[in-house]
Design an enzyme around this catalytic site. Sequence first.
Site, PDB file in Angstrom:
ATOM      1  N   HIS A  62       0.864  -1.181   0.000  1.00  0.00           N
ATOM      2  CA  HIS A  62       0.000   0.000   0.000  1.00  0.00           C
ATOM      3  C   HIS A  62       0.900   1.231   0.000  1.00  0.00           C
ATOM      4  CE1 HIS A  62      -2.734   3.024   1.668  1.00  0.00           C
ATOM      5  NE2 HIS A  62      -3.727   2.232   1.339  1.00  0.00           N
ATOM      6  N   ASP A 122       3.184  -3.748   8.250  1.00  0.00           N
ATOM      7  CA  ASP A 122       1.949  -2.993   8.063  1.00  0.00           C
ATOM      8  C   ASP A 122       0.804  -3.972   8.312  1.00  0.00           C
ATOM      9  OD1 ASP A 122      -0.366  -1.898   7.069  1.00  0.00           O
ATOM     10  OD2 ASP A 122       0.561  -1.069   5.261  1.00  0.00           O
ATOM     11  N   GLN A 148      -4.447  -4.386   7.487  1.00  0.00           N
ATOM     12  CA  GLN A 148      -5.489  -5.315   7.023  1.00  0.00           C
ATOM     13  C   GLN A 148      -5.418  -6.652   7.734  1.00  0.00           C
ATOM     14  OE1 GLN A 148      -7.863  -4.279   5.329  1.00  0.00           O
ATOM     15  NE2 GLN A 148      -7.157  -2.583   4.067  1.00  0.00           N
ATOM     16  N   LYS A 172     -10.078   0.833  10.434  1.00  0.00           N
ATOM     17  CA  LYS A 172     -10.234  -0.484   9.793  1.00  0.00           C
ATOM     18  C   LYS A 172     -10.514  -1.559  10.841  1.00  0.00           C
ATOM     19  CE  LYS A 172      -7.039   0.713   6.085  1.00  0.00           C
ATOM     20  NZ  LYS A 172      -7.952   1.031   4.987  1.00  0.00           N
ATOM     21  N   CYS A 199      -4.923   2.421  -3.628  1.00  0.00           N
ATOM     22  CA  CYS A 199      -3.679   3.022  -3.102  1.00  0.00           C
ATOM     23  C   CYS A 199      -2.525   2.027  -3.158  1.00  0.00           C
ATOM     24  CB  CYS A 199      -3.871   3.537  -1.680  1.00  0.00           C
ATOM     25  SG  CYS A 199      -5.059   4.857  -1.568  1.00  0.00           S
TER      26      CYS A 199
HETATM   27  C1  LIG Z   1      -2.391  -2.397   4.010  1.00  0.00           C
HETATM   28  C2  LIG Z   1      -2.703  -0.963   4.262  1.00  0.00           C
HETATM   29  N1  LIG Z   1      -1.749  -0.168   4.763  1.00  0.00           N
HETATM   30  C3  LIG Z   1      -1.967   1.123   5.028  1.00  0.00           C
HETATM   31  C4  LIG Z   1      -3.177   1.693   4.779  1.00  0.00           C
HETATM   32  C5  LIG Z   1      -3.373   3.144   5.087  1.00  0.00           C
HETATM   33  O1  LIG Z   1      -4.281   3.259   6.120  1.00  0.00           O
HETATM   34  P1  LIG Z   1      -4.782   4.714   6.556  1.00  0.00           P
HETATM   35  O2  LIG Z   1      -5.503   5.270   5.370  1.00  0.00           O
HETATM   36  O3  LIG Z   1      -5.683   4.428   7.697  1.00  0.00           O
HETATM   37  O4  LIG Z   1      -3.594   5.494   6.914  1.00  0.00           O
HETATM   38  C6  LIG Z   1      -4.196   0.938   4.247  1.00  0.00           C
HETATM   39  C7  LIG Z   1      -5.509   1.544   3.926  1.00  0.00           C
HETATM   40  O5  LIG Z   1      -6.203   1.145   3.048  1.00  0.00           O
HETATM   41  C8  LIG Z   1      -3.959  -0.433   3.989  1.00  0.00           C
HETATM   42  O6  LIG Z   1      -4.907  -1.211   3.483  1.00  0.00           O
END
Ligand SMILES: Cc1ncc(COP(=O)(O)O)c(C=O)c1O
Length: 433
Positions: free
Chosen positions: A142, A213, A216, A239, A382
């Site tokens: 992401h 990260d 998810q 999330k 993204c």
């Molecule tokens: C795997 C992953 N990392 C990071 C993010 C970024 O999260 P946030 O928009 O809450 O900063 C997302 C959001 O879709 C994500 O799916």
Amino acid sequence: MSALTIFTSAAATETVSVPATRVSDDRPIPAVLGADLEVPVKGGRLVPYANLDYAASAPCLEPVSAAVAAALPAYSSVHRGAGYASQLTTARYEQARHTVRAFVGARPDDAVIFTRNTTDATNLLARSLPTGTTVVVFETEHHASLLPWTDVVRLPAPAFPGEAVRAADEALAAIDGPKLLVVTAASNVTGELWPIAALAHIAHRHGARVLVDAAQLVPHRRLNLTALDLDYVVFSGHKLYAPFGTGALIGRADWLTVAEPYLRGGGAVKAVEDEGTDWHDDPEARHEAGTPNVLGAIALAAACDALSATGWDVLVREEERLLTRLRAGLADIEGVHELSLWGPDHARVGIVSFVVDGFTAREVAEALSGEYGIGVRDGKFCAHPFVRHLLGAKDGGCDDVTASAVRASIGIGSTTEHVDRLIGALRDLVTRR
Ligand SMILES: Cc1ncc(COP(=O)(O)O)c(C=O)c1O
């Protein structure tokens, strides 16, 4: 009814009763707010909303909303006030930190820093890297984990999990000086689980640290930072059924203790003299300048408590049941293709992306919403390089609708009817080709 314990001060606790919708193995699965939401569809009818967009933002759990409501009457400033309400709110805020620490199985000396979200958390770590740190990251990440780094080696999408470990091994071996491997635990595009334990092991063999990260992963699976020997994890409250604007960076304190404060301002300082500023050594204080999002932290902790109380076995079993149904349904429709990096049998969480022959992703998403009351996401999620890789597409930028996919994602509150409605709608749709 289920009971959620909320700490009201260091000494006292209060218990708030919250409704539960379903009971599985005698353990209640908490309800989500908005389960009875109705939305307009073509012709002006109202239909129950089928929310299949959890990977973007999950709905609020009832116990989370109850915890926030319970904290509001005594809401006050944290860390600085002498008044009772201020002390109470400070105790709740710090209790939230303990809860989040326990939720991810962090070490006692790990820092737990509340941030706005995952993006904020990765950027905080990026600003805290020792000088000369090289970051290794896969193109499958992401953007929140792909983009914050300055000195970065970007690896191509690996063809299989073992290839990810081999590629990381090779890349880390070639780097001198401090190094950090950044990897997602569960893909926000395909839901596929990454071999984070093996990657952490390889990283440590090369003297590197690893940032996972977990945005998810944590809504779907238990994560134990200590058992997996991870150095840092990041995730977002919105999330994790706690949409109140808080995320977290959790991990080794040393880099954070000496890094320049992420935000400069009140709360981050021990003293401000004419000669200069003496910043806090405590990483939480150092990087949480200003008034923090107390209610967000309380909400996040309430979500952690609610998921833990429900039990991961219960949550995973229910998710697997729906995910299997969803994927089988998609596989059965001619012209619908699920995206996958490591094949259909690789383990994944409740996230499925797909394309439909003859339709752009936007056309599919709009039809699902406008005609069937189904909410999904379309686009590149993204994760532009990864989606391009999966689609074998050229880079047409954000507005290139041909290089996009549809994503359906599930969680607590998702039902068989939601899944069946999606499958039925797609079946209808493909007959219009
Ligand atoms: C795997 C992953 N990392 C990071 C993010 C970024 O999260 P946030 O928009 O809450 O900063 C997302 C959001 O879709 C994500 O799916």
